[in-house]
Scaffold this active site. Structure first.
Site, PDB file in Angstrom:
ATOM      1  N   VAL A 103      31.477  81.945 -65.645  1.00 26.65           N
ATOM      2  CA  VAL A 103      32.862  81.393 -65.244  1.00 26.65           C
ATOM      3  C   VAL A 103      33.636  81.378 -66.750  1.00 26.65           C
ATOM      4  O   VAL A 103      34.643  80.867 -66.540  1.00 26.65           O
ATOM      5  CB  VAL A 103      32.763  79.944 -64.616  1.00 26.65           C
ATOM      6  N   HIS A 119      31.364  83.632 -59.431  1.00 25.33           N
ATOM      7  CA  HIS A 119      31.301  82.080 -59.179  1.00 25.33           C
ATOM      8  C   HIS A 119      32.686  81.502 -59.763  1.00 25.33           C
ATOM      9  O   HIS A 119      32.437  80.330 -60.475  1.00 25.33           O
ATOM     10  CB  HIS A 119      30.043  81.887 -60.127  1.00 25.33           C
ATOM     11  N   CYS A 155      48.186  67.986 -58.046  1.00 28.29           N
ATOM     12  CA  CYS A 155      48.785  69.037 -57.728  1.00 28.29           C
ATOM     13  C   CYS A 155      50.270  68.606 -57.583  1.00 28.29           C
ATOM     14  O   CYS A 155      50.828  67.793 -57.216  1.00 28.29           O
ATOM     15  CB  CYS A 155      48.418  69.515 -56.519  1.00 28.29           C
ATOM     16  N   CYS A 158      51.322  69.199 -53.891  1.00 28.40           N
ATOM     17  CA  CYS A 158      51.207  68.297 -52.835  1.00 28.40           C
ATOM     18  C   CYS A 158      50.479  67.019 -53.163  1.00 28.40           C
ATOM     19  O   CYS A 158      50.175  66.093 -52.157  1.00 28.40           O
ATOM     20  CB  CYS A 158      50.207  69.159 -51.824  1.00 28.40           C
ATOM     21  N   GLY A 195      21.039  89.541 -68.749  1.00 28.80           N
ATOM     22  CA  GLY A 195      20.915  87.849 -69.040  1.00 28.80           C
ATOM     23  C   GLY A 195      21.195  87.149 -67.760  1.00 28.80           C
ATOM     24  O   GLY A 195      21.935  86.119 -67.732  1.00 28.80           O
TER      25      GLY A 195
HETATM   26  P1  OAD Z   1      20.106  81.132 -65.965  1.00 23.49           P
HETATM   27  O1  OAD Z   1      20.413  80.173 -66.849  1.00 23.49           O
HETATM   28  O2  OAD Z   1      19.692  80.847 -64.596  1.00 23.49           O
HETATM   29  O3  OAD Z   1      19.518  82.410 -66.389  1.00 23.49           O
HETATM   30  C1  OAD Z   1      19.803  82.867 -67.682  1.00 23.49           C
HETATM   31  C2  OAD Z   1      18.943  84.099 -68.096  1.00 23.49           C
HETATM   32  O4  OAD Z   1      19.328  84.688 -69.445  1.00 23.49           O
HETATM   33  C3  OAD Z   1      17.756  83.612 -67.997  1.00 23.49           C
HETATM   34  O5  OAD Z   1      16.632  84.794 -67.420  1.00 23.49           O
HETATM   35  C4  OAD Z   1      17.144  83.870 -69.703  1.00 23.49           C
HETATM   36  O6  OAD Z   1      15.883  84.392 -70.176  1.00 23.49           O
HETATM   37  C5  OAD Z   1      18.203  84.848 -70.140  1.00 23.49           C
HETATM   38  N1  OAD Z   1      18.760  84.790 -71.516  1.00 23.49           N
HETATM   39  C6  OAD Z   1      18.870  83.699 -72.315  1.00 23.49           C
HETATM   40  N2  OAD Z   1      19.257  84.096 -73.537  1.00 23.49           N
HETATM   41  C7  OAD Z   1      19.490  85.544 -73.495  1.00 23.49           C
HETATM   42  C8  OAD Z   1      19.882  86.458 -74.502  1.00 23.49           C
HETATM   43  N3  OAD Z   1      20.343  86.127 -75.565  1.00 23.49           N
HETATM   44  N4  OAD Z   1      19.939  87.844 -74.057  1.00 23.49           N
HETATM   45  C9  OAD Z   1      19.661  88.337 -72.834  1.00 23.49           C
HETATM   46  N5  OAD Z   1      19.021  87.379 -71.976  1.00 23.49           N
HETATM   47  C10 OAD Z   1      19.148  86.031 -72.082  1.00 23.49           C
HETATM   48  O7  OAD Z   1      21.842  81.621 -65.873  1.00 23.49           O
HETATM   49  P2  OAD Z   1      22.086  82.667 -64.706  1.00 23.49           P
HETATM   50  O8  OAD Z   1      21.149  83.670 -64.055  1.00 23.49           O
HETATM   51  O9  OAD Z   1      23.266  83.143 -65.041  1.00 23.49           O
HETATM   52  O10 OAD Z   1      26.039  79.183 -60.920  1.00 23.49           O
HETATM   53  O11 OAD Z   1      22.653  81.586 -63.331  1.00 23.49           O
HETATM   54  C11 OAD Z   1      23.049  81.993 -62.275  1.00 23.49           C
HETATM   55  C12 OAD Z   1      23.992  80.857 -61.585  1.00 23.49           C
HETATM   56  O12 OAD Z   1      22.992  79.599 -61.678  1.00 23.49           O
HETATM   57  C13 OAD Z   1      25.170  80.533 -62.332  1.00 23.49           C
HETATM   58  O13 OAD Z   1      26.259  81.252 -62.346  1.00 23.49           O
HETATM   59  C14 OAD Z   1      25.452  79.251 -61.922  1.00 23.49           C
HETATM   60  C15 OAD Z   1      24.194  78.541 -62.060  1.00 23.49           C
HETATM   61  O14 OAD Z   1      23.943  77.373 -61.142  1.00 23.49           O
HETATM   62  C16 OAD Z   1      27.154  78.339 -60.549  1.00 23.49           C
HETATM   63  O15 OAD Z   1      27.735  77.829 -61.246  1.00 23.49           O
HETATM   64  C17 OAD Z   1      27.618  78.465 -59.111  1.00 23.49           C
END
Ligand code: OAD
Length: 254
Positions: A103, A119, A155, A158, A195
């Protein structure tokens, strides 16, 4: 980093590359991920009390305050070498689709255009009643204090409560961005998954779609995920060093 000549030639001949990013791509900019064992947001905060429409209904000041705290962190952060490598890659391939679950706006600040934010965007709040976008308060007005309750603004059109511009659990993804993301995953020759823990659906299914479509799939992650043995190549390491190396080696400057 060394790749087989076959992999390099398959990637170089791809006329469309898709890049799919998660919180790990912004971790080295100082923005916490969600599921890191120590510093992950969902290790330290309860998602159900913060990231659902019901939570906002129940306690808007708690939810708004938490997202304003997160927004302040985003505004204080800078893009890192991984964001910049993706922006550079867009200049070196015929077509690139950048899909993110993040985000924050670090991809845009690194120079990427037309980012598909599955997201939502934390810097684009809108009215929870009529949907009108609300200009986010200036950074100087932000109090980056964790846990501080803040009454959401109203807002101007509204009088409804302004809500964070993010997708919460139980809500649908923005339909156009999602359709474009699925099309890219289906039609690209190369798919980079960077990531992300790849556990939040439906976003996580994009990599499966790319694998099923026969695309060259590369995962970049510091840790293991369930995709390790399914992707064409698994690059274990931090995105801010792996991605610049990958781009330099596979798509060097012409
Ligand atoms: P996560 O926190 O679930 O996963 C982050 C991933 O990044 C993990 O697999 C880490 O091992 C990896 N990681 C951390 N540091 C890194 C680095 N320097 N280089 C490479 N990899 C690294 O985050 P997301 O997968 O983005 O949703 O999570 C998905 C969604 O869950 C988010 O968008 C959010 C959350 O709930 C909403 O807000 C709707």
């Amino acid at each position: 980093m060394r790749f087989s000549t076959d992999l390099i030639s398959r990637l170089r001949s791809a006329t469309h590359v898709a890049v799919f990013t998660g919180a790990g791509v912004s971790a080295e900019s100082g923005i916490p991920t969600f599921r890191d064992r120590q510093s992950g947001l969902w290790q330290n905060f309860d998602a159900q009390s913060l990231a659902t429409p019901e939570a906002f209904e129940r306690d808007p000041a708690f939810v708004w305050g938490w997202y304003e705290w997160r927004r302040a962190r985003v505004l204080a952060s800078q893009p890192n070498a991984a964001h910049r490598a993706i922006a550079l890659l867009a200049e070196r391939v015929p077509r690139l689709t950048l899909i993110t679950q993040n985000v924050d706006d670090l991809h845009e600040r690194a120079g990427s255009r037309e980012v598909l934010h599955l997201h939502g965007r934390i810097c684009s709040p809108y009215c929870s009643a009529c949907g009108l976008e609300y200009p986010a308060p200036q950074p100087a007005l932000l109090e980056p204090e964790r846990g501080r309750r803040l009454e959401p603004p109203r807002c101007g059109q509204c009088g409804g409560r302004v809500r964070p511009g993010v997708v919460w659990f139980g809500e649908s993804l923005p339909s156009l961005a999602w359709e474009q993301a699925v099309q890219a995953a289906r039609g690209c020759g190369g798919f980079l998954c960077v990531g992300t823990s790849s556990i939040v659906e439906p976003a996580a299914s994009l990599t499966r779609v790319a694998i099923a479509a026969g695309s060259v799939t590369i995962q970049v992650n510091i840790d293991s995920t369930w995709l390790d043995d399914l992707v064409t190549l698994n690059l274990r390491g931090p995105a801010a060093s792996m991605l610049p190396e990958l781009v330099a080696e596979v798509w060097p400057q012409a």
